[in-house]
Design an enzyme around this catalytic site. Structure first.
Site, PDB file in Angstrom:
ATOM      1  N   TRP A   1      -9.596   0.502 -11.347  1.00  0.00           N
ATOM      2  CA  TRP A   1      -8.863  -0.767 -11.341  1.00  0.00           C
ATOM      3  C   TRP A   1      -9.810  -1.937 -11.571  1.00  0.00           C
ATOM      4  O   TRP A   1      -9.446  -2.910 -12.217  1.00  0.00           O
ATOM      5  CB  TRP A   1      -8.071  -0.917 -10.037  1.00  0.00           C
ATOM      6  CG  TRP A   1      -6.756  -0.213 -10.076  1.00  0.00           C
ATOM      7  CD1 TRP A   1      -6.445   0.910 -10.789  1.00  0.00           C
ATOM      8  CD2 TRP A   1      -5.552  -0.590  -9.400  1.00  0.00           C
ATOM      9  NE1 TRP A   1      -5.135   1.267 -10.584  1.00  0.00           N
ATOM     10  CE2 TRP A   1      -4.562   0.367  -9.743  1.00  0.00           C
ATOM     11  CE3 TRP A   1      -5.214  -1.622  -8.528  1.00  0.00           C
ATOM     12  CZ2 TRP A   1      -3.256   0.309  -9.239  1.00  0.00           C
ATOM     13  CZ3 TRP A   1      -3.922  -1.682  -8.025  1.00  0.00           C
ATOM     14  CH2 TRP A   1      -2.948  -0.735  -8.377  1.00  0.00           C
TER      15      TRP A   1
ATOM     16  N   ASP B   1     -14.390  -0.087  -0.554  1.00  0.00           N
ATOM     17  CA  ASP B   1     -13.906   1.270  -0.325  1.00  0.00           C
ATOM     18  C   ASP B   1     -14.815   1.946   0.703  1.00  0.00           C
ATOM     19  O   ASP B   1     -15.977   1.557   0.887  1.00  0.00           O
ATOM     20  CB  ASP B   1     -13.909   2.080  -1.617  1.00  0.00           C
ATOM     21  CG  ASP B   1     -12.997   3.297  -1.534  1.00  0.00           C
ATOM     22  OD1 ASP B   1     -11.869   3.225  -2.057  1.00  0.00           O
ATOM     23  OD2 ASP B   1     -13.395   4.314  -0.924  1.00  0.00           O
TER      24      ASP B   1
ATOM     25  N   ASP C   1     -14.800   0.150   5.717  1.00  0.00           N
ATOM     26  CA  ASP C   1     -13.373   0.214   6.031  1.00  0.00           C
ATOM     27  C   ASP C   1     -12.801  -1.200   6.073  1.00  0.00           C
ATOM     28  O   ASP C   1     -13.142  -1.983   6.972  1.00  0.00           O
ATOM     29  CB  ASP C   1     -13.195   0.918   7.380  1.00  0.00           C
ATOM     30  CG  ASP C   1     -11.749   1.119   7.767  1.00  0.00           C
ATOM     31  OD1 ASP C   1     -10.870   0.513   7.126  1.00  0.00           O
ATOM     32  OD2 ASP C   1     -11.499   1.860   8.733  1.00  0.00           O
TER      33      ASP C   1
ATOM     34  N   LYS D   1       0.042   0.069  -3.483  1.00  0.00           N
ATOM     35  CA  LYS D   1       0.634   1.396  -3.607  1.00  0.00           C
ATOM     36  C   LYS D   1       1.260   1.817  -2.293  1.00  0.00           C
ATOM     37  O   LYS D   1       0.696   1.592  -1.219  1.00  0.00           O
ATOM     38  CB  LYS D   1      -0.419   2.420  -4.017  1.00  0.00           C
ATOM     39  CG  LYS D   1       0.124   3.851  -4.095  1.00  0.00           C
ATOM     40  CD  LYS D   1      -0.808   4.768  -4.829  1.00  0.00           C
ATOM     41  CE  LYS D   1      -2.065   5.086  -4.060  1.00  0.00           C
ATOM     42  NZ  LYS D   1      -2.935   6.023  -4.800  1.00  0.00           N
TER      43      LYS D   1
END
Length: 204
Positions: free
Chosen positions: A53, A69, A85, A148
């Protein structure tokens, strides 16, 4: 047989065009349909590894990009990467230090699935809520958010939470999503924001 062919076809296309994952085409599809990202937008990508992305975002905006990530992201030019995190205060503070002004937040993250449907759906909803809450901290008024999710238990409740914070909310399936998957994307535009937060007020 058809879904397997679709998977292979899109995978081969991603390799041929140099993307790190087939998910690149999901963001391309979403932006073509909803014009989420503009040429000057600063964008934060939550759950960004392996970086497909971010590759797409570099072609869409000349603004600052940041990807975060749990897994390290192979560096790319003009992109800030953070390993950690994004649900923890320490990593959130680090991201906000790098990105004081954010126009768009995208999140293609999903937890590792165990195969236990109810348990997995609960974890997905929890991650979605964490992403939404962090997006609220980052976004300026009028900003956009793409996340998502997976349709199932508590999905409608999640959708209502998003609708409370954005003027326009749509649920779509990308043309690059595998057949039979419950995967979907929540596309939220025009963040309502906080009227008392001068730092994040829209300049438009």
């Amino acid at each position: 047989m058809g879904s397997q062919w679709t998977k292979d076809n899109i995978y081969r296309k991603s390799v041929r065009e140099g993307y790190r994952a087939r998910s690149a085409y999901k963001l391309i599809d979403i932006n073509q349909r909803f014009n989420i990202i503009r040429k000057t937008d600063n964008v934060v990508d939550l759950g960004a590894a392996p970086g497909s992305w971010l590759q797409v975002l570099r072609t869409m905006t000349e603004g600052q990009l940041l990807g975060v990530d749990l897994n390290p992201i192979v560096p790319m030019e003009n992109v800030i990467t953070v390993t950690g995190d994004f649900t923890t205060p320490e990593i959130q503070e680090k991201i906000m230090e790098h990105m004081p002004l954010v126009n768009v937040v995208v999140c293609d993250a999903a937890p590792h699935l165990s195969g236990a449907k109810a348990y997995d759906q609960a974890r997905i909803m929890a991650l979605n809520e964490d992403a939404l809450r962090f997006a609220e901290k980052l976004l300026k008024q009028g900003g956009n958010f793409v996340m998502k999710s997976f349709q199932g238990t508590d999905f409608n409740e999640l959708l209502e939470l998003v609708k409370e914070r954005f003027y326009s909310v749509r649920v779509i399936r990308s043309t690059a999503t595998r057949r039979g998957s419950t995967e979907c994307y929540i596309v939220a535009k025009n963040f309502i924001g906080d009227a008392d937060d001068d730092r994040k007020k829209s300049s438009e």
